[in-house]
Design an enzyme around this catalytic site. Structure first.
Site, PDB file in Angstrom:
ATOM      1  N   GLY A  73       0.801  -1.216   0.000  1.00 54.55           N
ATOM      2  CA  GLY A  73       0.000   0.000   0.000  1.00 54.55           C
ATOM      3  C   GLY A  73       0.834   1.266   0.000  1.00 54.55           C
ATOM      4  N   THR A  74       1.918   1.259   0.742  1.00 58.29           N
ATOM      5  CA  THR A  74       2.750   2.465   0.818  1.00 58.29           C
ATOM      6  C   THR A  74       3.281   2.819  -0.563  1.00 58.29           C
ATOM      7  OG1 THR A  74       3.361   1.926   3.086  1.00 58.29           O
ATOM      8  CG2 THR A  74       4.813   3.450   1.917  1.00 58.29           C
ATOM      9  N   ASN A 149      -8.394   3.036   8.167  1.00 59.26           N
ATOM     10  CA  ASN A 149      -7.753   1.889   8.810  1.00 59.26           C
ATOM     11  C   ASN A 149      -8.038   1.798  10.309  1.00 59.26           C
ATOM     12  OD1 ASN A 149      -6.093   4.258   8.122  1.00 59.26           O
ATOM     13  ND2 ASN A 149      -4.597   3.400   9.519  1.00 59.26           N
ATOM     14  N   GLN A 177      -7.768  -0.719   3.058  1.00 62.20           N
ATOM     15  CA  GLN A 177      -8.630  -1.328   4.079  1.00 62.20           C
ATOM     16  C   GLN A 177     -10.040  -1.600   3.559  1.00 62.20           C
ATOM     17  OE1 GLN A 177      -7.470  -2.440   6.862  1.00 62.20           O
ATOM     18  NE2 GLN A 177      -5.586  -1.287   7.241  1.00 62.20           N
ATOM     19  N   SER A 197      -3.116  -3.484  -0.680  1.00 64.00           N
ATOM     20  CA  SER A 197      -1.974  -4.148  -0.055  1.00 64.00           C
ATOM     21  C   SER A 197      -2.313  -5.608   0.223  1.00 64.00           C
ATOM     22  CB  SER A 197      -1.679  -3.425   1.256  1.00 64.00           C
ATOM     23  OG  SER A 197      -0.734  -4.138   2.008  1.00 64.00           O
ATOM     24  N   HIS A 199      -1.177  -7.784   2.487  1.00 64.31           N
ATOM     25  CA  HIS A 199      -1.290  -8.312   3.855  1.00 64.31           C
ATOM     26  C   HIS A 199      -2.529  -7.868   4.616  1.00 64.31           C
ATOM     27  CE1 HIS A 199       0.616  -4.920   6.340  1.00 64.31           C
ATOM     28  NE2 HIS A 199       0.787  -4.516   5.098  1.00 64.31           N
ATOM     29  N   THR A 235      12.288  -6.710 -10.523  1.00 64.34           N
ATOM     30  CA  THR A 235      11.832  -8.081 -10.760  1.00 64.34           C
ATOM     31  C   THR A 235      10.549  -8.349  -9.990  1.00 64.34           C
ATOM     32  OG1 THR A 235      14.101  -8.781 -11.063  1.00 64.34           O
ATOM     33  CG2 THR A 235      12.515 -10.515 -10.506  1.00 64.34           C
ATOM     34  N   CYS A 324       3.379   5.744  17.619  1.00 63.20           N
ATOM     35  CA  CYS A 324       4.515   5.946  18.512  1.00 63.20           C
ATOM     36  C   CYS A 324       5.655   6.548  17.708  1.00 63.20           C
ATOM     37  CB  CYS A 324       4.956   4.607  19.072  1.00 63.20           C
ATOM     38  SG  CYS A 324       4.969   4.578  20.845  1.00 63.20           S
TER      39      CYS A 324
HETATM   40  N1  PLP Z   1      -2.986   2.656   3.543  1.00 63.30           N
HETATM   41  C1  PLP Z   1      -3.741   2.222   4.560  1.00 63.30           C
HETATM   42  C2  PLP Z   1      -5.119   2.733   4.723  1.00 63.30           C
HETATM   43  C3  PLP Z   1      -3.217   1.277   5.450  1.00 63.30           C
HETATM   44  O1  PLP Z   1      -3.973   0.852   6.467  1.00 63.30           O
HETATM   45  C4  PLP Z   1      -1.895   0.819   5.263  1.00 63.30           C
HETATM   46  C5  PLP Z   1      -1.285  -0.136   6.224  1.00 63.30           C
HETATM   47  O2  PLP Z   1      -1.587  -0.137   7.377  1.00 63.30           O
HETATM   48  C6  PLP Z   1      -1.158   1.299   4.172  1.00 63.30           C
HETATM   49  C7  PLP Z   1      -1.732   2.223   3.342  1.00 63.30           C
HETATM   50  C8  PLP Z   1       0.236   0.829   3.914  1.00 63.30           C
HETATM   51  O3  PLP Z   1       0.238  -0.451   3.358  1.00 63.30           O
HETATM   52  P1  PLP Z   1       1.554  -1.360   3.414  1.00 63.30           P
HETATM   53  O4  PLP Z   1       1.715  -1.802   4.825  1.00 63.30           O
HETATM   54  O5  PLP Z   1       1.247  -2.487   2.488  1.00 63.30           O
HETATM   55  O6  PLP Z   1       2.677  -0.538   2.923  1.00 63.30           O
END
Ligand code: PLP
Length: 390
Positions: A73-74, A149, A177, A197, A199, A235, A324
């Protein structure tokens, strides 16, 4: 000790079915290969990647060619903002976005862009009229998340997408989410970019996908061998992508086969029992539309982090939603943006269910929570004072 994992919004555990699908792609004797190689191994890896692309595209109702595999996601959020917006342009986003969007916006500001962060109401929702009012001549991007989230609150993304389309502005939505929890149709959303994402979908950590419409003129942020049609060099993470494809298939099924509805019933039971039996508790964003697996509950007079630790000692994993940084515990930016006091935001916990959750897990949490809470409240001078005065 019994262990219950209710932190799927942090990371949802990989499903055995998903793991079994990806496993052969680690072994030469089975399906290993680099998807760019022209030999047999490369061909089998390429075929698997393309099948996964098709599956993810079905989850979004888009063309497979519009899917770009990422590391999560990032990266998808960074790609959408830094890959599209140019110096001097104006971006509209919100105060409750994930740091992946907020810090990408910060970077854009350093590059000479102007950023408008829209507020949310007490339920945690953005007003589409605010989006319309924030448009300027130089606005080129609106980025608003689909589901939050921390609270699970769903944003009015279809209306926002319509506003973006009318104004001929790019629309990106962080659907990390939301994917697998509510239906996603990129055409109904009028979005040009969307990120997910693995996970959060019961696929592994470190893989994700972005929808990039063909009208979005993306300048890649990774430069290299030109994989993913030049939109994301590097890759391909073949096992991860295969797993994401399988997880997307399971997620799509879960939207209609009653899985999500079951999670909603358990989530609602958790909320109802807590708020009816434990005083000075309540649901953050309760009246807003929310994804079925998430609840954010305040427990006045306790520190959320202390309650997380107390529950962890009983085998229950939840999250305080507090960020944190540099050793200091900050109250959640999402909850404070909703107008909540810092104390109440600090007293809030997120419980997030997943496909691994069972009815007995909810029973167990409800059996250990009252004692953990009472012990902490007994130590709280504020709680004692309030009990005496009431
Ligand atoms: N965007 C949202 C709303 C998320 O909850 C998260 C992860 O907690 C991310 C982006 C980031 O995703 P990733 O952990 O796959 O980089």
């Amino acid at each position: 000790m019994r262990r219950v994992y209710l932190d799927s919004n942090a990371s949802a555990p990989i499903l055995p079915e998903v793991f079994e699908t990806m496993r052969p792609f680690f072994f030469l004797e089975e399906s290993f290969g680099n998807a760019s190689s022209i030999h047999h191994y490369g061909q089998q890896a390429r075929a698997a990647v393309e099948q996964a692309r098709e599956s993810v595209a079905q989850l979004f109702n888009c063309r497979a060619a519009d899917i770009v595999f990422t590391s999560g996601g990032t990266e998808g959020d960074n790609l959408a903002l830094l890959g599209i917006v140019r110096p001097g342009e104006h971006v509209i986003t919100s105060t409750i976005e994930h740091p992946a969007v907020q810090n990408s916006s910060k970077r854009l500001r350093q590059l000479g862009c102007e950023i408008t962060e829209l507020p949310v109401n007490g339920l945690g929702q953005i007003d589409p009229d605010d989006v319309r009012r924030a448009l300027r001549r130089r606005t080129t991007m609106i980025s608003v998340m689909m589901a939050n989230n921390e609270t699970g609150v769903i944003q009015p993304v279809e209306e926002i997408g319509k506003i973006a389309r009318e104004a001929r502005v790019h629309f990106h939505t962080d659907a990390v989410q939301a994917a697998g929890r509510i239906p996603i149709d990129v055409h109904a959303l009028h979005c040009d970019l969307l990120s997910i994402s693995g996970h959060k979908l019961h696929a592994p950590q470190g893989v994700g996908a972005a929808y990039v419409s063909k009208s979005a003129l993306l300048i890649p942020i990774f430069n290299g061998g030109g994989q993913e049609r030049g939109r994301r060099s590097g890759t391909e993470n073949v096992p991860g992508i295969v797993a994401l494809g399988k997880a997307a298939e399971i997620a799509r099924r879960g939207l209609t086969d009653g899985t999500n509805e079951q999670l909603r019933q358990w989530r609602d039971r958790l909320e109802q029992t807590i708020t009816e039996t434990l005083e000075a508790t309540g649901i953050n964003g309760r009246q807003a539309p929310r994804v079925a697996n998430t609840t954010n509950i305040f427990f006045d007079y306790v520190e959320g982090e202390a309650l997380v630790i107390a529950l962890d000692l009983k085998g229950v994993a939840v999250s305080s939603g507090a960020a944190c940084s540099s050793g200091a515990t900050e109250p959640s930016h999402v909850l404070t943006a909703m107008g909540m006091s810092k104390d109440r935001a600090r007293s809030s916990l997120r419980f997030s269910l997943g496909k691994h959750t069972r009815a007995e897990d909810i029973d167990y949490v409800l059996s250990v929570l009252p004692e953990a809470l009472t012990r902490l409240r007994d130590l709280s001078p504020l709680y004692k004072k309030s009990s005496i005065s009431s």
